[in-house]
Design a protein around this motif. Structure first.
Motif, mmCIF file in Angstrom:
data_model
loop_
_atom_site.group_PDB
_atom_site.id
_atom_site.type_symbol
_atom_site.label_atom_id
_atom_site.label_comp_id
_atom_site.label_asym_id
_atom_site.label_seq_id
_atom_site.Cartn_x
_atom_site.Cartn_y
_atom_site.Cartn_z
ATOM 1 N N THR A 16 14.642 22.556 37.652
ATOM 2 C CA THR A 16 14.229 21.351 36.931
ATOM 3 C C THR A 16 13.458 20.409 37.843
ATOM 4 O OG1 THR A 16 16.201 21.549 35.536
ATOM 5 C CG2 THR A 16 15.069 19.428 35.559
ATOM 6 N N TRP A 17 13.962 20.216 39.065
ATOM 7 C CA TRP A 17 13.273 19.334 40.018
ATOM 8 C C TRP A 17 11.913 19.903 40.381
ATOM 9 C CZ3 TRP A 17 12.522 14.913 42.350
ATOM 10 C CH2 TRP A 17 11.899 14.876 43.601
ATOM 11 N N LYS A 18 11.844 21.197 40.677
ATOM 12 C CA LYS A 18 10.562 21.794 41.049
ATOM 13 C C LYS A 18 9.564 21.715 39.901
ATOM 14 C CE LYS A 18 12.579 24.987 44.420
ATOM 15 N NZ LYS A 18 12.831 26.395 44.779
ATOM 16 N N ALA A 19 10.045 21.969 38.682
ATOM 17 C CA ALA A 19 9.141 21.884 37.537
ATOM 18 C C ALA A 19 8.654 20.449 37.333
ATOM 19 C CB ALA A 19 9.848 22.391 36.277
ATOM 20 N N LEU B 237 8.390 13.966 29.953
ATOM 21 C CA LEU B 237 9.487 13.994 28.991
ATOM 22 C C LEU B 237 9.527 15.316 28.234
ATOM 23 C CD1 LEU B 237 11.787 12.362 27.737
ATOM 24 C CD2 LEU B 237 10.157 11.517 26.024
ATOM 25 N N VAL B 238 8.353 15.743 27.751
ATOM 26 C CA VAL B 238 8.298 17.021 27.031
ATOM 27 C C VAL B 238 8.616 18.177 27.972
ATOM 28 C CG1 VAL B 238 6.797 18.577 25.753
ATOM 29 C CG2 VAL B 238 6.675 16.127 25.342
ATOM 30 N N GLY B 239 8.056 18.133 29.203
ATOM 31 C CA GLY B 239 8.339 19.200 30.167
ATOM 32 C C GLY B 239 9.793 19.239 30.565
ATOM 33 N N TRP B 240 10.412 18.059 30.761
ATOM 34 C CA TRP B 240 11.832 18.024 31.110
ATOM 35 C C TRP B 240 12.669 18.625 29.998
ATOM 36 C CZ3 TRP B 240 15.946 15.575 28.694
ATOM 37 C CH2 TRP B 240 17.146 15.564 29.401
ATOM 38 N N THR C 205 14.658 21.939 30.718
ATOM 39 C CA THR C 205 16.114 21.808 30.645
ATOM 40 C C THR C 205 16.707 22.829 29.694
ATOM 41 O OG1 THR C 205 15.951 19.448 31.145
ATOM 42 C CG2 THR C 205 17.995 20.217 30.158
ATOM 43 N N ARG C 206 16.017 23.102 28.605
ATOM 44 C CA ARG C 206 16.510 24.130 27.682
ATOM 45 C C ARG C 206 16.565 25.493 28.369
ATOM 46 N NH1 ARG C 206 13.837 24.397 21.946
ATOM 47 N NH2 ARG C 206 15.543 25.901 21.799
ATOM 48 N N VAL C 207 15.548 25.787 29.164
ATOM 49 C CA VAL C 207 15.539 27.070 29.870
ATOM 50 C C VAL C 207 16.616 27.109 30.947
ATOM 51 C CG1 VAL C 207 14.157 28.588 31.332
ATOM 52 C CG2 VAL C 207 13.091 27.442 29.389
ATOM 53 N N THR C 208 16.704 26.029 31.751
ATOM 54 C CA THR C 208 17.689 26.023 32.829
ATOM 55 C C THR C 208 19.115 26.009 32.282
ATOM 56 O OG1 THR C 208 17.481 23.594 32.940
ATOM 57 C CG2 THR C 208 16.147 24.905 34.461
ATOM 58 N N ARG C 209 19.338 25.373 31.132
ATOM 59 C CA ARG C 209 20.676 25.388 30.544
ATOM 60 C C ARG C 209 21.081 26.814 30.182
ATOM 61 N NH1 ARG C 209 19.770 22.405 26.373
ATOM 62 N NH2 ARG C 209 20.081 20.436 27.467
ATOM 63 N N ARG C 210 20.135 27.565 29.651
ATOM 64 C CA ARG C 210 20.434 28.971 29.319
ATOM 65 C C ARG C 210 20.640 29.795 30.579
ATOM 66 N NH1 ARG C 210 15.436 30.575 26.035
ATOM 67 N NH2 ARG C 210 16.510 32.581 25.929
ATOM 68 N N GLN D 58 11.369 37.289 22.066
ATOM 69 C CA GLN D 58 12.233 37.459 23.226
ATOM 70 C C GLN D 58 11.534 36.904 24.470
ATOM 71 O OE1 GLN D 58 15.432 39.146 23.118
ATOM 72 N NE2 GLN D 58 15.107 38.782 20.941
ATOM 73 N N ASP D 59 12.123 35.871 25.070
ATOM 74 C CA ASP D 59 11.586 35.379 26.323
ATOM 75 C C ASP D 59 12.328 36.027 27.491
ATOM 76 O OD1 ASP D 59 14.028 34.168 26.186
ATOM 77 O OD2 ASP D 59 13.280 32.113 26.257
ATOM 78 N N GLU D 60 11.944 35.635 28.715
ATOM 79 C CA GLU D 60 12.532 36.271 29.900
ATOM 80 C C GLU D 60 14.020 35.981 30.025
ATOM 81 O OE1 GLU D 60 9.785 34.629 29.756
ATOM 82 O OE2 GLU D 60 8.188 35.930 30.515
ATOM 83 N N VAL D 61 14.440 34.761 29.662
ATOM 84 C CA VAL D 61 15.862 34.415 29.767
ATOM 85 C C VAL D 61 16.682 35.252 28.792
ATOM 86 C CG1 VAL D 61 17.541 32.548 29.614
ATOM 87 C CG2 VAL D 61 15.255 32.091 30.501
ATOM 88 N N ALA D 62 16.161 35.429 27.588
ATOM 89 C CA ALA D 62 16.868 36.263 26.617
ATOM 90 C C ALA D 62 16.963 37.706 27.103
ATOM 91 C CB ALA D 62 16.165 36.199 25.261
ATOM 92 N N THR D 63 15.918 38.200 27.756
ATOM 93 C CA THR D 63 15.955 39.563 28.291
ATOM 94 C C THR D 63 17.026 39.695 29.361
ATOM 95 O OG1 THR D 63 13.580 39.795 27.860
ATOM 96 C CG2 THR D 63 14.578 41.350 29.403
ATOM 97 N N VAL D 64 17.104 38.701 30.264
ATOM 98 C CA VAL D 64 18.139 38.742 31.307
ATOM 99 C C VAL D 64 19.531 38.630 30.694
ATOM 100 C CG1 VAL D 64 19.047 37.519 33.318
ATOM 101 C CG2 VAL D 64 16.595 37.836 33.072
#
Length: 431
Positions: free
Chosen positions: A20-23, A156-159, A163-168, A200-206
């Motif tokens: 999140t910080w890097k993004a 705000l939109v990027g966070w 955050t949705r991706v990092t939460r998963r 299917q995104d990368e997080v869903a694949t993992v």
């Protein structure tokens, strides 16, 4: 000779390594760069247009003033020969016979000057440039304000998206840790993996791969547990008959060898049954309060080994005596079987340490813990004694650590939850 220590560079906070910080940093830098580029392009374009418009106006007026000067008519206001406030560089340019323009301050206000040659001097006109300068200044403020708003909205939109991706990802990592801790029922259950119609995104694949791996691992472990339990149960019946038959053999060395092997196989079978019960996770404990020192002495006496017992500080523990005796008995037996004397058992409060003075535990055992049917030093044993000790310790809520002493020898440290009875009630003895 003194050694000068080089001071270490201060470590960055752990949160700066998060995705999140890097993004956020990446998005901020890209937005700032894009806003600066677009702002510079708009500023340059509008400034050029404003300056060109004022320059054309000043040159047109200079043409009219030059005509009036040649005709000898009075010059209009704002025009004159070598007027006051004319920039020196523009005056020199006109004196050399060329025409030119320049923006400069006149009495605290911006002005567009245009000058041309007039009998070896500079004929110049002055056009008020306040409106143009004000337009450019307002444009710069608008660019700055819109850039700040755009960067804030993008952050705000990027966070929200990151955050949705990092939460998963955190959920997937949490499930992976639960699986590694032994919870084979843990699953991510990402909804994208359940619905094939969803992208299917990368997080869903993992997440799907982790769930599949956990299911496969759970199936293999359950098959292994069932196989262990089935083998142990199937061996009990023929071993009972074999033991009875061995007792009927005539006295002698062959009969003793047979009985010894039968006892070893029965002990192995019982160990397998105990492991299978531990694997199921359905063990119940019979808790009571015991003095730890006398209980440890009882275990050493029952083992029939030459083990020294030292009580540094005795204490009371609430535990399952049978299971605790099983753990300590296995540790003492393992120390005598795979180590070298002297073997010591030390009670220091709720911590019981068993150590020998042999070659120590193998590296794989210290790093990964005991493994079933993996022979230890000298090829002796089945790796079940320590496996049972670790399993029974977990059942009674104790922590068993296996390592090697600095001065040599294997060391097992069992830490029990210490019991504090404020009512000073009765304490069970070791019988």
């Amino acid at each position: 000779m003194s050694v000068r220590r080089v001071p270490r560079a201060p470590r960055r906070p752990a949160w700066t390594a998060t995705l999140t910080w890097k993004a956020a940093v990446f998005i901020t830098l890209m937005c700032c760069a894009l806003a600066a580029l677009l702002g510079a392009l708009v500023h340059v374009s509008v400034t050029r247009q404003t300056v060109d418009s004022s320059r054309e106006k000043a040159l047109d007026r200079l043409t009219e003033v030059t005509r009036a000067y040649e005709e000898g008519t009075p010059l209009p206001p704002g025009a004159g020969v070598d007027p006051q406030g004319l920039p020196a560089s523009l005056r020199d340019l006109a004196a050399r016979g060329s025409r030119g323009t320049m923006v400069a301050d006149f009495q605290g206000r911006p002005a567009m000057w245009a000058a041309g040659p007039a009998d070896g001097r500079a004929l110049a006109v002055r056009v008020d440039y306040t409106l143009g300068a004000r337009t450019i200044g307002g444009l710069d403020q608008a660019i700055l304000g819109s850039s700040v708003l755009a960067i804030g909205a993008t952050l705000l939109v990027g966070w929200f998206a990151v955050t949705r991706v990092t939460r998963r990802l955190h959920l997937t990592a949490q499930v992976a840790r639960r699986i590694s801790a032994g919870d084979l029922d843990a699953r991510v259950n990402d909804p994208r993996t359940k619905d094939p119609s969803r992208p299917q995104d990368e997080v869903a694949t993992v997440s799907g791969a982790l769930d599949t791996m956990a299911s496969s691992l759970q199936g293999k472990l359950l098959s292994e547990q069932r196989f262990t339990a089935d083998v142990a149960h199937e061996l009990r019946t023929p071993l009972t008959g074999l033991s009875a038959a061995a007792e009927l053999l005539p006295p002698g060395r062959p009969a003793e060898l047979v009985r010894d092997r039968v006892r070893a196989m029965r002990a192995l079978t019982e160990d397998l049954l105990e492991i299978s019960r531990l694997d199921t996770g359905g063990e119940t404990v019979d808790l009571a309060v015991y003095e730890l020192g006398p209980l440890a002495r009882r275990v050493v006496r029952a083992s029939g080994t030459d083990t020294s017992v030292r009580i540094v500080r005795d204490t009371r523990v609430e535990t399952d005596r049978r299971r605790l005796e099983r753990v300590l008995g296995n540790l003492v037996a393992n120390a005598h079987r795979h180590g070298r004397p002297p073997v010591e058992l030390v009670v220091d409060g709720p911590v019981v340490t068993v150590r020998d003075h042999g070659e120590g535990y193998p590296a794989y055992l210290v790093k990964h813990g005991p493994q079933r049917f993996r022979t230890e030093s000298g090829g002796k044993g089945h790796g079940l004694g320590l496996t049972i000790a670790v399993g029974q310790a977990a059942v009674i809520g104790a922590e068993l650590e296996l390592d090697n002493a600095p001065d040599g020898g294997a060391r097992a440290r069992l830490t029990l939850p210490e019991y504090v009875d404020l009512s000073d009630g009765p304490v069970a003895g070791p019988d």
